[in-house]
Design an enzyme around this catalytic site. Structure first.
Site, PDB file in Angstrom:
ATOM      1  N   GLN A 316      60.644  40.006  40.144  1.00  0.00           N
ATOM      2  CA  GLN A 316      61.064  39.085  41.200  1.00  0.00           C
ATOM      3  C   GLN A 316      59.923  38.807  42.166  1.00  0.00           C
ATOM      4  OE1 GLN A 316      63.643  37.224  41.703  1.00  0.00           O
ATOM      5  NE2 GLN A 316      63.064  36.542  43.749  1.00  0.00           N
ATOM      6  N   GLU A 317      59.121  39.824  42.431  1.00  0.00           N
ATOM      7  CA  GLU A 317      58.031  39.668  43.394  1.00  0.00           C
ATOM      8  C   GLU A 317      56.861  38.879  42.817  1.00  0.00           C
ATOM      9  OE1 GLU A 317      59.462  41.537  46.924  1.00  0.00           O
ATOM     10  OE2 GLU A 317      57.682  40.349  46.506  1.00  0.00           O
ATOM     11  N   SER A 318      56.469  39.145  41.571  1.00  0.00           N
ATOM     12  CA  SER A 318      55.204  38.582  41.082  1.00  0.00           C
ATOM     13  C   SER A 318      55.229  38.091  39.641  1.00  0.00           C
ATOM     14  CB  SER A 318      54.102  39.650  41.189  1.00  0.00           C
ATOM     15  OG  SER A 318      54.324  40.680  40.237  1.00  0.00           O
TER      16      SER A 318
END
EC number: 4.2.2.n1
Length: 487
Positions: A316-318
């Protein structure tokens, strides 16, 4: 080479034309007198610049790294240009900023449209264009021109410039009618359209790009009228020194290309938290995850989390890209801020091992800091939300949940309150102010879905069908004044 007399006359003519242009636009003309004037002298003497602004995503708000926003970035840089510190008064709606500038602050920076007709104010040079845009609720017949708007329930915001454009259009289309309010902000207005309280709304194009992720029921229609201009406002009667410095600063910023880059950073994207299809995700599971799953498993053993949950956070972050950098400067596979990395003794945010270990420890720290009354999955989901929006904003949402009669220890109730942090009516009652509260709701939902997919793949190692993500719901209210047809 031009003859000296002709060169002199041409320079004088350019100065005359520039002065005329400034007077027409309501800008401060550049004059030979370079004296600072009483206002700039006072700013330099007291060693701080006082700015009247608004707590909104286009101007200023508290982000994961602290204060942020397009105009905040400009204000901060302008204060640095003057060699002074910056103080903000963000307790305004847009209608209250001009009067506060006249009576209290040194200047106003609050998504203000350049308006020479405003008494007691003088404006800087234009900063960026403001293009009015008609948006409408999905499912309605797509409006294609102004005549299609007759009979629709349309809303806009008072004193933003879009109301002025609507009045100009009404002169040629007298049957045009709309509602306007100064009690809500853009997110609430779009929520009215999404909920069916309004059929359509008029906002600025960059505002819609910034908010459209949270309102998938709202479609962009067509542009209305000519673009306005964003500008800063200054009180008259205080000399022109501060206005001149602002114009010089903005001109230099534009000439260096930095102004354009800041516009792109804050308004050039509307897919920062895009929904990624399951087929794309599973492709990355096979292609990218094998390089890092050992690191996720090691971090999970140290922190007590399921490794698949940490992997879902990393995606989700990267999207499992160790070199990822967000528009706001968070970096690495787990997208740690510089301050968080420093607190966790992470020396290199771009090192996957350090980033995954630091992100896992940070999530554990957030979970441990939550009140003991929050238990089970609720505790995990709130820790994930805090990873995205910050612990302070999560606590604000819990307080709003209590105010609404909900359970502040239940994620199902808190997730309903988080989007209220985008509404002035609610965030003005909180400690940390405005936040893009819709983001952590989507953030947690996406991580849960990615975790479910990883768990399925981990169990069966078989292909699966694409899953449809459920979009956030919006429920906004506001008080409108009706602008009836002119005939």
């Amino acid at each position: 080479m031009l003859p000296p007399l002709l060169d002199h006359l041409r320079r004088r003519r350019r100065g005359y034309l520039a002065l005329c242009a400034c007077l027409v636009l309501g800008l401060a003309p550049e004059r030979p007198d370079r004296s600072p004037g009483p206002q700039l002298a006072a700013v330099l003497e007291r060693d701080f610049l006082s700015v009247q602004t608004r707590n909104t995503p286009t101007t200023y708000y508290e982000g994961r790294q602290g204060p942020t926003g397009f105009e905040y970035e400009l204000m901060r840089r302008f204060a640095d240009h003057l060699g002074v510190s910056l103080t903000l008064d963000a307790d305004h709606n847009i209608a209250g900023v001009p009067e506060a500038v006249r009576t209290e602050g040194d200047m106003g920076a609050a998504a203000l449209p350049l308006d020479p007709s405003r008494e007691g104010l003088i404006f800087s040079r234009p900063i960026m264009p403001l293009q009015p845009l008609l948006v409408y609720r999905r499912g309605l017949p797509p409006p294609e021109d102004i005549d299609d708007l007759v009979g629709l329930e349309i809303g806009t915001l008072t004193d933003t410039g879009t109301d002025r454009v609507m009045r100009e259009l009404q002169a040629d289309h007298p049957r045009l009618s709309w509602k306007e309010s100064d009690d809500i902000e853009v997110a609430a207005l779009l929520g009215q359209v999404a909920d069916g309280a309004l059929d359509a709304a008029v906002v600025f194009e960059h505002q819609f790009r910034l908010n459209r992720l949270f309102f998938p029921e709202v479609e962009d229609g067509f542009r209305l009228g000519r673009p306005l201009s964003l500008a800063w406002a200054f009180p008259t009667g205080q000399g022109l020194g501060l206005v001149r410095e602002a114009n010089r600063f903005l001109t230099d910023l534009q000439g260096s290309g930095l102004l354009s880059r800041l516009e792109t950073r804050y308004f050039g994207r509307d897919d920062y938290l895009e929904y990624v299809g399951a087929r794309t995700f599973i492709g990355h599971v096979h292609e990218r995850l094998p390089e890092y799953d050992g690191l996720f498993r090691a971090a999970a053993r140290q922190t007590g989390f399921d490794w698949k949950l940490l992997a879902a956070v990393g995606y989700q972050e990267s999207h499992w890209r160790p070199e990822a950098t967000s528009p706001t400067g968070v970096r690495g596979l787990m997208m740690l801020t510089n301050a968080t990395a420093s607190d966790l003794d992470v020396d290199d945010r771009l090192d996957p091992a350090q980033s995954i270990d630091g992100g896992a420890r940070y999530l554990r720290e957030l979970k441990d800091r939550l009140p003991e009354s929050i238990t089970g999955e609720d505790r995990l989901f709130m820790a994930l939300a805090a990873y995205n929006v910050g612990l302070g904003h999560l606590y604000d949402a819990r307080r709003l949940t209590e105010m609404q009669g909900g359970d502040p220890d239940a994620w199902t109730d808190v997730r309903e309150a988080l989007p209220l942090l985008q509404e002035r009516e609610w965030y003005s009652k909180t400690r940390y102010g405005y936040a893009r509260g819709g983001e952590p709701v989507i953030y947690v939902r996406n991580i849960r879905r990615y975790y479910e997919i990883l768990a399925y793949v981990d169990r069966s190692q078989q292909q699966f069908h694409q899953l449809n993500a459920r979009r956030p719901e919006a429920s906004e209210t506001g008080i409108f004044d009706l602008v009836p047809p002119s005939s």
